[in-house]
Scaffold this active site. Structure first.
Site, mmCIF file in Angstrom:
data_model
loop_
_atom_site.group_PDB
_atom_site.id
_atom_site.type_symbol
_atom_site.label_atom_id
_atom_site.label_comp_id
_atom_site.label_asym_id
_atom_site.label_seq_id
_atom_site.Cartn_x
_atom_site.Cartn_y
_atom_site.Cartn_z
ATOM 1 N N THR A 126 42.853 50.308 40.240
ATOM 2 C CA THR A 126 41.155 50.119 40.092
ATOM 3 C C THR A 126 40.499 49.943 41.441
ATOM 4 O O THR A 126 41.159 49.824 42.374
ATOM 5 C CB THR A 126 41.325 48.466 39.687
ATOM 6 O OG1 THR A 126 39.974 48.203 39.256
ATOM 7 C CG2 THR A 126 41.911 47.491 40.607
ATOM 8 N N SER B 272 40.215 39.278 43.061
ATOM 9 C CA SER B 272 40.953 38.284 42.077
ATOM 10 C C SER B 272 42.587 38.490 41.840
ATOM 11 O O SER B 272 42.951 39.456 42.627
ATOM 12 C CB SER B 272 40.493 38.526 40.831
ATOM 13 O OG SER B 272 40.965 39.746 40.285
ATOM 14 N N TYR C 48 43.998 39.196 39.804
ATOM 15 C CA TYR C 48 44.353 40.477 38.809
ATOM 16 C C TYR C 48 44.136 41.709 39.577
ATOM 17 O O TYR C 48 45.054 42.595 39.795
ATOM 18 C CB TYR C 48 43.408 40.611 37.668
ATOM 19 C CG TYR C 48 43.122 42.088 37.437
ATOM 20 C CD1 TYR C 48 44.254 42.718 36.630
ATOM 21 C CD2 TYR C 48 42.007 42.642 37.785
ATOM 22 C CE1 TYR C 48 44.000 44.342 36.553
ATOM 23 C CE2 TYR C 48 41.849 44.068 37.549
ATOM 24 C CZ TYR C 48 42.705 44.876 36.854
ATOM 25 O OH TYR C 48 42.700 46.186 36.789
ATOM 26 N N HIS C 49 42.866 41.868 40.569
ATOM 27 C CA HIS C 49 42.927 42.972 41.371
ATOM 28 C C HIS C 49 43.996 43.090 42.402
ATOM 29 O O HIS C 49 44.570 44.171 42.665
ATOM 30 C CB HIS C 49 41.582 43.246 42.005
ATOM 31 C CG HIS C 49 40.207 43.330 41.078
ATOM 32 N ND1 HIS C 49 39.619 41.980 40.371
ATOM 33 C CD2 HIS C 49 39.758 44.388 40.607
ATOM 34 C CE1 HIS C 49 38.745 42.845 39.612
ATOM 35 N NE2 HIS C 49 38.790 44.143 39.657
ATOM 36 N N LYS D 260 47.248 45.004 41.351
ATOM 37 C CA LYS D 260 47.129 46.257 41.280
ATOM 38 C C LYS D 260 47.310 46.963 42.743
ATOM 39 O O LYS D 260 47.956 47.816 42.864
ATOM 40 C CB LYS D 260 45.763 46.729 41.023
ATOM 41 C CG LYS D 260 45.289 46.478 39.463
ATOM 42 C CD LYS D 260 45.848 47.484 38.748
ATOM 43 C CE LYS D 260 45.386 47.414 37.333
ATOM 44 N NZ LYS D 260 46.052 48.257 36.223
HETATM 45 P P1 NAD Z 1 43.683 46.179 27.574
HETATM 46 O O1 NAD Z 1 43.933 45.262 27.810
HETATM 47 O O2 NAD Z 1 42.691 46.770 26.413
HETATM 48 O O3 NAD Z 1 45.177 47.429 27.227
HETATM 49 C C1 NAD Z 1 46.312 46.883 28.006
HETATM 50 C C2 NAD Z 1 47.312 47.182 26.992
HETATM 51 O O4 NAD Z 1 48.485 46.927 27.681
HETATM 52 C C3 NAD Z 1 47.193 46.122 25.708
HETATM 53 O O5 NAD Z 1 47.347 46.679 24.574
HETATM 54 C C4 NAD Z 1 48.679 45.203 26.046
HETATM 55 O O6 NAD Z 1 48.863 44.762 24.916
HETATM 56 C C5 NAD Z 1 49.254 46.064 26.740
HETATM 57 N N1 NAD Z 1 50.445 45.513 27.716
HETATM 58 C C6 NAD Z 1 50.023 44.766 28.699
HETATM 59 N N2 NAD Z 1 51.259 43.971 29.492
HETATM 60 C C7 NAD Z 1 52.302 44.822 28.702
HETATM 61 C C8 NAD Z 1 53.749 44.785 28.908
HETATM 62 N N3 NAD Z 1 54.283 43.904 29.806
HETATM 63 N N4 NAD Z 1 54.442 45.411 28.054
HETATM 64 C C9 NAD Z 1 54.080 46.285 27.124
HETATM 65 N N5 NAD Z 1 52.613 46.463 27.056
HETATM 66 C C10 NAD Z 1 51.611 45.656 27.673
HETATM 67 O O7 NAD Z 1 43.177 47.053 28.954
HETATM 68 P P2 NAD Z 1 42.328 48.264 29.153
HETATM 69 O O8 NAD Z 1 40.931 47.947 29.317
HETATM 70 O O9 NAD Z 1 42.511 49.429 28.186
HETATM 71 O O10 NAD Z 1 42.896 48.840 30.631
HETATM 72 C C11 NAD Z 1 44.068 49.737 30.602
HETATM 73 C C12 NAD Z 1 44.337 49.677 32.224
HETATM 74 O O11 NAD Z 1 43.429 50.445 32.844
HETATM 75 C C13 NAD Z 1 44.693 48.494 32.801
HETATM 76 O O12 NAD Z 1 45.992 48.648 33.730
HETATM 77 C C14 NAD Z 1 43.422 48.088 33.664
HETATM 78 O O13 NAD Z 1 43.819 47.544 34.727
HETATM 79 C C15 NAD Z 1 42.881 49.647 33.978
HETATM 80 N N6 NAD Z 1 41.505 49.546 34.028
HETATM 81 C C16 NAD Z 1 40.503 49.263 33.064
HETATM 82 C C17 NAD Z 1 39.151 49.061 33.219
HETATM 83 C C18 NAD Z 1 38.291 48.895 32.052
HETATM 84 O O14 NAD Z 1 37.081 48.757 32.449
HETATM 85 N N7 NAD Z 1 38.661 48.718 30.890
HETATM 86 C C19 NAD Z 1 38.694 49.841 34.421
HETATM 87 C C20 NAD Z 1 39.724 49.890 35.584
HETATM 88 C C21 NAD Z 1 40.927 50.041 35.211
HETATM 89 N N1 USQ Z 2 28.998 40.943 36.085
HETATM 90 C C1 USQ Z 2 27.654 40.282 35.944
HETATM 91 N N2 USQ Z 2 27.736 39.837 34.560
HETATM 92 C C2 USQ Z 2 28.473 40.056 33.528
HETATM 93 C C3 USQ Z 2 29.739 40.329 33.765
HETATM 94 C C4 USQ Z 2 29.951 40.937 35.160
HETATM 95 O O1 USQ Z 2 27.029 40.164 36.853
HETATM 96 O O2 USQ Z 2 28.232 39.460 32.569
HETATM 97 C C5 USQ Z 2 29.476 41.334 37.353
HETATM 98 C C6 USQ Z 2 30.814 40.487 37.907
HETATM 99 O O3 USQ Z 2 30.431 39.433 38.575
HETATM 100 C C7 USQ Z 2 31.171 41.731 39.032
HETATM 101 C C8 USQ Z 2 30.739 43.072 38.150
HETATM 102 O O4 USQ Z 2 29.961 42.581 37.210
HETATM 103 O O5 USQ Z 2 30.363 41.924 40.153
HETATM 104 C C9 USQ Z 2 31.688 43.597 37.425
HETATM 105 O O6 USQ Z 2 32.520 42.852 36.550
HETATM 106 P P1 USQ Z 2 33.185 43.346 35.365
HETATM 107 O O7 USQ Z 2 33.878 42.024 34.780
HETATM 108 O O8 USQ Z 2 32.374 44.352 34.564
HETATM 109 O O9 USQ Z 2 34.602 44.193 35.949
HETATM 110 P P2 USQ Z 2 35.581 43.405 36.678
HETATM 111 O O10 USQ Z 2 36.094 42.097 36.515
HETATM 112 O O11 USQ Z 2 35.804 44.185 38.047
HETATM 113 O O12 USQ Z 2 37.066 44.323 35.747
HETATM 114 C C10 USQ Z 2 36.821 45.388 35.110
HETATM 115 C C11 USQ Z 2 37.948 45.368 34.253
HETATM 116 C C12 USQ Z 2 39.267 45.827 35.171
HETATM 117 C C13 USQ Z 2 39.083 46.859 36.031
HETATM 118 C C14 USQ Z 2 37.577 46.740 36.844
HETATM 119 C C15 USQ Z 2 37.447 47.975 37.580
HETATM 120 O O13 USQ Z 2 38.376 44.288 33.320
HETATM 121 O O14 USQ Z 2 40.542 45.937 34.494
HETATM 122 O O15 USQ Z 2 40.255 47.051 36.804
HETATM 123 O O16 USQ Z 2 36.761 46.542 35.845
HETATM 124 S S1 USQ Z 2 36.678 47.593 39.340
HETATM 125 O O17 USQ Z 2 35.528 46.627 39.155
HETATM 126 O O18 USQ Z 2 36.221 48.933 39.702
HETATM 127 O O19 USQ Z 2 37.794 46.914 40.063
#
Ligand code: NAD
Ligand code: USQ
Length: 404
Positions: free
Chosen positions: A155, A190, A192-193, A196
């Protein structure tokens, strides 16, 4: 026999971990359409989080079994399913040995920053699920198929918001007269982040030590819902999260606009991030798979196409709403997160473009289509889930809401 028919077909085999999720489902279908042999590995925990927290995707989504059988009936293509937890090495190694992937694409993690900041159990779950799952993938590759290419979702948030340009993975530094190219500093915001960041370190080490080939895709925030393949049938429809835990900025703003809820800009709204259309996520995955890293290489791409502040996004959605006759208001919500609200941000994203990515830049028509999608499912929106409910400051040892 199975292996000789595999050799003769020469179709590349891609295992998509997390293939029932938002990015994974769109990617699995896209790769299957492009003639890859695809298997989905998923333990469906994302669906369980919704059940436990009382949340739901805006769009109704079919079960994973119905999804893949609908795909088969429409296209004749089979997607194999392995339902289980990649943290369980016995399960995962059996799936790996049975499918024999050339590439493992790993989306399968707990991906919400607010979820990871709810309480101690969920912070621990996020880090153990993500870090151990990725380690198991690395061990399986090392043990059963050292040539297999790992394509791992990282990420952009690993880098945080430093006051200098963000490079793609590495930075060349001259210090006291000596120069080296080093991993770019990580300052995640966070648990979470941070998971990664830990994954990236473990993958980098495994590449150096065992000669594994890996691509870390530091993806920005994804928006949109429709891709060519998920559009083919309602049972292939992707999930769209809008709630305060799993919903991401632009997707949330479009849904908020559709139901007449003011757009929730946290704090000053200068928080700037990289963003990309889900149609570009699937393209990037295809490019990373088709152009694998070299043995021992830990390759890092920044996967986004444009930068926006949340204030910019709110303005774009308001403008698009106006055109559709929707009066969109914006409110300032006290920021539930600890993050910089005004800052320098300039991240590089050239490597995927060099491989051939043709971006879908954010346009009025995309916002219109997301707004229309949200209006179509308006009746399913639970207004109680829109405001943020997780505070970085109030974080405590006690468990909030239900048990994982
Ligand atoms: P999502 O939660 O929709 O999908 C993740 C999937 O992984 C789910 O179906 C979940 O059931 C499965 N999973 C989680 N833990 C598991 C485990 N231990 N074993 C098997 N399956 C498991 O998430 P997404 O939005 O599709 O994101 C996918 C990936 O991309 C993540 O790694 C996320 O960090 C990354 N990512 C997402 C975004 C975004 O904006 N959605 C942005 C940047 C990075
Ligand atoms: N934000 C607002 N209002 C909202 C929601 C979010 O102002 O209603 C702000 C947040 O405070 C943050 C930014 O928007 O500053 C992004 O927040 P987000 O919830 O859209 O994204 P984030 O928490 O960073 O996480 C999402 C995905 C995560 C992925 C990440 C990419 O859930 O899986 O890793 O985006 S990145 O942000 O580039 O790390």
């Amino acid at each position: 026999d199975q292996s000789s028919s595999r050799d003769s077909s020469k179709r590349k085999r891609v295992m998509v971990i997390g293939g029932d999720g938002y990015c994974g489902w769109a990617t699995a279908l896209h790769l299957s359409k492009k003639n890859y042999e695809v298997a989905i590995v998923d333990n469906l925990i994302r669906r369980t989080f919704d059940l436990q927290l009382g949340l739901d995707s805006l769009s109704p989504i079919a079960s994973i079994h119905d999804r893949v059988s609908r795909w088969k009936s429409l296209t004749g293509k089979t997607i194999e399913l392995y339902i289980g937890d990649i943290c369980d090495f016995e399960f995962f190694s059996a799936a790996f040995k049975s499918f024999e992937p050339d590439t493992v694409v790993h989306f399968g993690e707990q991906r919400s920053a607010p979820y990871s900041m709810m309480d101690r159990p969920r912070a621990l779950f996020t880090q153990s699920n993500n870090v151990i799952g990725t380690l198991n993938v690395l061990f399986a590759i090392k043990e059963f198929s050292e040539d297999c290419h790992l394509v791992k979702l990282g990420t952009m948030g690993e880098y945080g918001t430093p006051n200098i340009d963000i490079e793609e993975g590495y930075i060349t530094i001259t210090h006291n007269g000596r120069t080296d190219t080093l991993p770019y500093p990580k300052q995640a915001n966070s648990f979470y982040h941070l998971s990664k960041v830990h994954d990236s370190n473990n993958i980098h080490f495994s590449c150096k030590t065992w000669g594994i080939r890996a691509t870390d895709l530091n993806q920005g925030v994804v928006y949109g819902v429709r891709t060519d393949e998920t559009d083919m049938h309602e049972e292939l429809c992707n999930r769209l999260d809008y709630d305060g835990v799993f919903g991401t900025a632009l997707n949330r703003f479009c849904v908020q606009a559709a139901v007449g809820h003011p757009l929730t800009v946290y704090g000053k709204g200068g928080q700037t991030r990289g963003y990309l259309d889900i149609r570009d996520t699937v393209q990037c995955m295809e490019l990373a798979i088709a152009n694998p890293a070299k043995p021992g290489e830990f390759r890092v791409f920044n996967q986004f196409t444009e930068q926006f502040s949340v204030r910019d996004l709110a303005a774009l959605v308001s403008k698009a709403g106006e055109k559709l006759g929707i009066d969109v208001k914006t409110i300032t919500v006290p920021n539930p997160r600890i993050e910089k609200e005004e800052h320098y941000y300039n991240a590089k994203c050239t490597k995927l473009i060099e491989l051939g990515l043709q971006p879908h830049y954010l346009s009025d028509s995309l916002i219109d289509s997301l707004l229309n999608f949200a209006v179509a499912y308006k009746d399913r929106i639970d207004m109680k889930q829109i405001m943020p409910s997780v505070s970085w400051k109030k974080f405590g040892a006690a468990q909030v809401r239900s048990v994982v």
